[in-house]
Design an enzyme around this catalytic site. Structure first.
Site, PDB file in Angstrom:
ATOM      1  N   SER A 108       0.934  -1.168  -0.106  1.00 49.17           N
ATOM      2  CA  SER A 108      -0.113  -0.139   0.129  1.00 49.17           C
ATOM      3  C   SER A 108       0.778   1.245   0.115  1.00 49.17           C
ATOM      4  O   SER A 108       2.039   1.313   0.577  1.00 49.17           O
ATOM      5  CB  SER A 108      -0.996   0.040   1.068  1.00 49.17           C
ATOM      6  OG  SER A 108      -1.738  -1.258   1.292  1.00 49.17           O
TER       7      SER A 108
HETATM    8  N1  SAH Z   1      -0.708  -5.257   3.745  1.00 51.42           N
HETATM    9  C1  SAH Z   1       0.135  -5.407   2.626  1.00 51.42           C
HETATM   10  C2  SAH Z   1      -0.424  -5.113   1.250  1.00 51.42           C
HETATM   11  C3  SAH Z   1      -1.699  -5.688   1.091  1.00 51.42           C
HETATM   12  S1  SAH Z   1      -2.062  -5.773  -0.728  1.00 51.42           S
HETATM   13  C4  SAH Z   1       1.454  -4.806   2.863  1.00 51.42           C
HETATM   14  O1  SAH Z   1       1.818  -4.039   3.887  1.00 51.42           O
HETATM   15  O2  SAH Z   1       2.460  -5.158   1.801  1.00 51.42           O
HETATM   16  C5  SAH Z   1      -3.578  -6.768  -0.267  1.00 51.42           C
HETATM   17  C6  SAH Z   1      -3.063  -8.394   0.142  1.00 51.42           C
HETATM   18  O3  SAH Z   1      -4.410  -9.011   0.638  1.00 51.42           O
HETATM   19  C7  SAH Z   1      -2.633  -9.063  -1.044  1.00 51.42           C
HETATM   20  O4  SAH Z   1      -1.265  -9.630  -0.687  1.00 51.42           O
HETATM   21  C8  SAH Z   1      -3.659 -10.050  -1.471  1.00 51.42           C
HETATM   22  O5  SAH Z   1      -3.303 -11.435  -1.741  1.00 51.42           O
HETATM   23  C9  SAH Z   1      -4.290 -10.273   0.099  1.00 51.42           C
HETATM   24  N2  SAH Z   1      -5.528 -10.856   0.294  1.00 51.42           N
HETATM   25  C10 SAH Z   1      -6.684 -10.614  -0.866  1.00 51.42           C
HETATM   26  N3  SAH Z   1      -7.727 -11.246  -0.365  1.00 51.42           N
HETATM   27  C11 SAH Z   1      -7.307 -11.962   0.566  1.00 51.42           C
HETATM   28  C12 SAH Z   1      -8.207 -12.910   1.569  1.00 51.42           C
HETATM   29  N4  SAH Z   1      -9.270 -13.116   1.656  1.00 51.42           N
HETATM   30  N5  SAH Z   1      -7.217 -13.334   2.601  1.00 51.42           N
HETATM   31  C13 SAH Z   1      -5.875 -12.943   3.148  1.00 51.42           C
HETATM   32  N6  SAH Z   1      -5.582 -12.093   2.144  1.00 51.42           N
HETATM   33  C14 SAH Z   1      -5.891 -11.678   0.997  1.00 51.42           C
END
Ligand code: SAH
Length: 263
Positions: A109
């Site tokens: 993010s």
């Molecule tokens: N917090 C992260 C950025 C997140 S991007 C950081 O600091 O880098 C969003 C993430 O959510 C992605 O890696 C995606 O694979 C994950 N995601 C999407 N749906 C999800 C779910 N149902 N359970 C767990 N992770 C999920």
């Protein structure tokens, strides 16, 4: 001779980086583990130079100017070396206020978003915090810097493996799980705080039920184009208070109580 040696090492790293990237993109867990065994130890040893520290303090000032006023949150962002979570190709951009690719079609993010969500969450020392969407592990480290006991779930197997390794090498105590985060972590519930870092179509009811009474969840909710940041506070067994904040754009939250997984 010396040059030849360095050249060979560079070729090896490049080769491993390509395997790592392909394995991440094609969700091949074993490939990522193989390549990251050699590549990931470099992450924590990427030096946190004075230059990086300086750039980070500049970024913190920029976030403050953009309206983030929580001093503890700003200090936490000032302590986490964001460049360590990115492919070296993006090192130079690590301290710009931008989202960046982390493989498997996902992104780390934007720092403003991380700061905004973290400030809304209101994390105190020793709180039990669940993050949905581990991604690179950056947000999880910011939460740990605030003294939280962090649990984090990632649904992309390759990212899960790579990030787990990275956090271990960094000496972090964050507990990372593989699975559908929309279902939470029933065996560790209830949580003081829940943060969702992917865009949800609706607020997953299962997650609300995993909040302590008085606990709150910060989650972006909307369509696939844009989402409103929401804070849901559980005020009793059956009641919640909902607050709505700015609009953001996240990658989709996929899963049983998220968007249907057609990819
Ligand atoms: N917090 C992260 C950025 C997140 S991007 C950081 O600091 O880098 C969003 C993430 O959510 C992605 O890696 C995606 O694979 C994950 N995601 C999407 N749906 C999800 C779910 N149902 N359970 C767990 N992770 C999920």
């Amino acid at each position: 001779m010396m040059c030849a040696k360095i050249g060979l090492k560079e070729h090896k790293r490049l080769f491993l980086r390509i395997i790592y990237r392909l394995a991440t993109d094609y969700r091949c867990g074993y490939g990522v583990i193989f390549a990251s065994r050699f590549l990931q130890p470099m992450s924590p040893s990427i030096p946190d130079s004075f230059r990086h520290q300086g750039l980070r303090q500049q970024l913190v000032k920029e976030l403050n100017a953009k309206g983030i006023s929580d001093a503890r949150v700003l200090a936490a962002l000032g302590r986490v070396p964001r460049h360590v979570f990115l492919d070296t190709a993006f090192t130079e951009l690590a301290y710009t206020d931008q989202a960046m690719p982390i493989g498997a079609g996902q992104t780390i993010s934007q720092p403003y978003t991380v700061a905004f969500q973290t400030a809304l969450l209101g994390v105190e020392e020793r709180m039990k915090v669940l993050e949905i969407g581990t991604g690179s592990g950056y947000q999880a480290c910011v939460l740990e810097e605030l003294g939280a006991r962090v649990y984090s779930i990632e649904r992309q197997r390759a990212l899960y493996h790579a990030t787990r390794e990275r956090l271990l090498h960094m000496g972090r105590k964050i507990k990372v799980y593989f699975g559908d985060g929309t279902l939470g972590l029933p065996s560790f519930a209830p949580f003081d705080r829940i943060i969702v870092t992917a865009g949800a179509p609706v607020v997953p009811q299962t997650l609300i039920l995993q909040l302590k009474i008085g606990g709150s969840m910060v989650i972006p909710v909307g369509d696939e184009e844009s989402q409103n940041m929401m804070r849901i506070t559980r005020t009793s067994e059956s009641d919640v208070v909902q607050e709505t904040f700015e609009q953001f754009r996240f990658v989709p939250l996929l899963g049983q109580e998220g968007w249907r997984d057609s990819r």
